[in-house]
Design a protein around this motif. Structure first.
Motif, PDB file in Angstrom:
ATOM      1  N   LEU A  24       0.830  -1.210   0.000  1.00  0.00           N
ATOM      2  CA  LEU A  24       0.000   0.000   0.000  1.00  0.00           C
ATOM      3  C   LEU A  24       0.864   1.260   0.000  1.00  0.00           C
ATOM      4  CD1 LEU A  24      -2.742   1.428   0.256  1.00  0.00           C
ATOM      5  CD2 LEU A  24      -2.593   1.119   2.727  1.00  0.00           C
ATOM      6  N   PRO A  25       0.965   1.939  -1.156  1.00  0.00           N
ATOM      7  CA  PRO A  25       1.700   3.209  -1.167  1.00  0.00           C
ATOM      8  C   PRO A  25       0.939   4.260  -0.360  1.00  0.00           C
ATOM      9  CG  PRO A  25       1.393   2.329  -3.399  1.00  0.00           C
ATOM     10  CD  PRO A  25       0.469   1.574  -2.495  1.00  0.00           C
ATOM     11  N   LEU A  26       1.644   4.906   0.560  1.00  0.00           N
ATOM     12  CA  LEU A  26       1.029   5.904   1.434  1.00  0.00           C
ATOM     13  C   LEU A  26       1.533   7.282   1.044  1.00  0.00           C
ATOM     14  CD1 LEU A  26       1.429   4.007   4.828  1.00  0.00           C
ATOM     15  CD2 LEU A  26      -0.685   4.365   3.534  1.00  0.00           C
ATOM     16  N   GLY A  27       0.600   8.128   0.608  1.00  0.00           N
ATOM     17  CA  GLY A  27       0.995   9.463   0.179  1.00  0.00           C
ATOM     18  C   GLY A  27       1.644   9.414  -1.191  1.00  0.00           C
ATOM     19  N   ASP A  28       2.439  10.449  -1.473  1.00  0.00           N
ATOM     20  CA  ASP A  28       3.071  10.576  -2.776  1.00  0.00           C
ATOM     21  C   ASP A  28       4.249   9.602  -2.824  1.00  0.00           C
ATOM     22  OD1 ASP A  28       3.264  11.659  -5.203  1.00  0.00           O
ATOM     23  OD2 ASP A  28       4.260  13.516  -4.568  1.00  0.00           O
ATOM     24  N   PHE A  29       4.113   8.554  -3.623  1.00  0.00           N
ATOM     25  CA  PHE A  29       5.166   7.527  -3.658  1.00  0.00           C
ATOM     26  C   PHE A  29       5.476   7.208  -5.120  1.00  0.00           C
ATOM     27  CE2 PHE A  29       7.084   3.368  -3.415  1.00  0.00           C
ATOM     28  CZ  PHE A  29       7.890   3.490  -2.294  1.00  0.00           C
ATOM     29  N   PRO A  30       6.765   7.215  -5.516  1.00  0.00           N
ATOM     30  CA  PRO A  30       7.096   6.991  -6.930  1.00  0.00           C
ATOM     31  C   PRO A  30       6.600   5.632  -7.427  1.00  0.00           C
ATOM     32  CG  PRO A  30       9.026   7.685  -5.669  1.00  0.00           C
ATOM     33  CD  PRO A  30       7.944   7.411  -4.680  1.00  0.00           C
ATOM     34  N   LYS A  31       5.878   5.651  -8.550  1.00  0.00           N
ATOM     35  CA  LYS A  31       5.326   4.405  -9.095  1.00  0.00           C
ATOM     36  C   LYS A  31       6.425   3.417  -9.461  1.00  0.00           C
ATOM     37  CE  LYS A  31       0.750   5.371 -10.855  1.00  0.00           C
ATOM     38  NZ  LYS A  31       0.475   6.754 -10.406  1.00  0.00           N
ATOM     39  N   SER A  32       7.564   3.929  -9.949  1.00  0.00           N
ATOM     40  CA  SER A  32       8.646   3.031 -10.367  1.00  0.00           C
ATOM     41  C   SER A  32       9.205   2.269  -9.164  1.00  0.00           C
ATOM     42  CB  SER A  32       9.752   3.812 -11.066  1.00  0.00           C
ATOM     43  OG  SER A  32      10.210   4.850 -10.224  1.00  0.00           O
ATOM     44  N   ASP A  33       9.310   2.930  -8.005  1.00  0.00           N
ATOM     45  CA  ASP A  33       9.800   2.230  -6.813  1.00  0.00           C
ATOM     46  C   ASP A  33       8.802   1.169  -6.365  1.00  0.00           C
ATOM     47  OD1 ASP A  33      12.238   3.944  -5.220  1.00  0.00           O
ATOM     48  OD2 ASP A  33      11.150   5.005  -6.783  1.00  0.00           O
TER      49      ASP A  33
END
Ligand SMILES: [Zn+2]
Ligand SMILES: [Zn+2]
Length: 186
Positions: free
Chosen positions: A22-31
């Protein structure tokens, strides 16, 4: 710990939990996609969820960062049976540790648990993706029941307030066997 009592036979194969990224907040899609790929290489059921705002309830105003333990509790409440959440964030996160009321960490996971969190805020920029995988797999190891490990090169090594990921190469034999018994492909 239940894992220690299990054997390495095939009776546990396919019993891995579903790992929800679960990406929380602004998180780079590539990572996020790279971590997804690397986790899929070792765990059968890994899914990347749509990003969500990081919950404001976890904000710790005195240090202007987010409480890792609050984030874990927030995700653990949502986890269904057989599910483990790993929150991934670019924000700095902290917990109460080593006698400090608010101690910055790279990640946190309860042992065992239904949720953990990993941040790349404290990682070296040039090697961020590799280090982030090591932090994530360490915290997922805790959720699967593993304690810290004395082996310097093992992913379950205690960071002790630093970032020793450069010395970590893999799970040691002992930790690997426990995870294999949990259904991991290592
Ligand atoms: Zn740990
Ligand atoms: Zn180990």
């Amino acid at each position: 710990m239940v894992a220690a009592a299990k054997t390495r036979d095939n009776s546990t194969a396919g019993n891995t939990k579903t790992i929800l990224l679960l990406p929380l907040g602004d998180f780079p899609k590539s990572d996020a996609s790279l971590l997804l790929q690397r986790l899929r290489a070792v765990c059968d059921n890994v899914r990347l969820l749509p990003a969500e705002p990081i919950p404001r309830s976890a904000w710790y105003n005195p240090r202007k960062r987010y409480r890792a333990d609050s984030l874990i509790q927030w995700m653990a409440r949502r986890a269904g049976s057989g599910q483990v959440y790993i929150g991934i964030t670019a924000q700095d996160i902290s917990t109460t540790k080593n006698g400090h009321a608010d101690w910055g960490v790279m990640g946190l996971g309860f042992q065992p648990g239904k949720a953990c969190v990993a941040s790349f805020h404290r990682l070296h920029a040039r090697n961020r993706q590799d280090e982030f995988f090591k932090v994530a797999i360490h915290e997922l190891g805790h959720t699967a029941g593993l304690p810290h490990c004395p082996e310097r090169t093992c992913f379950m090594r205690n960071a002790e307030g630093g970032n020793p990921t450069g010395e970590e190469k893999e799970f040691c034999k002992n930790c690997r066997e426990k995870l294999v018994a949990e259904g991991w492909r290592l």
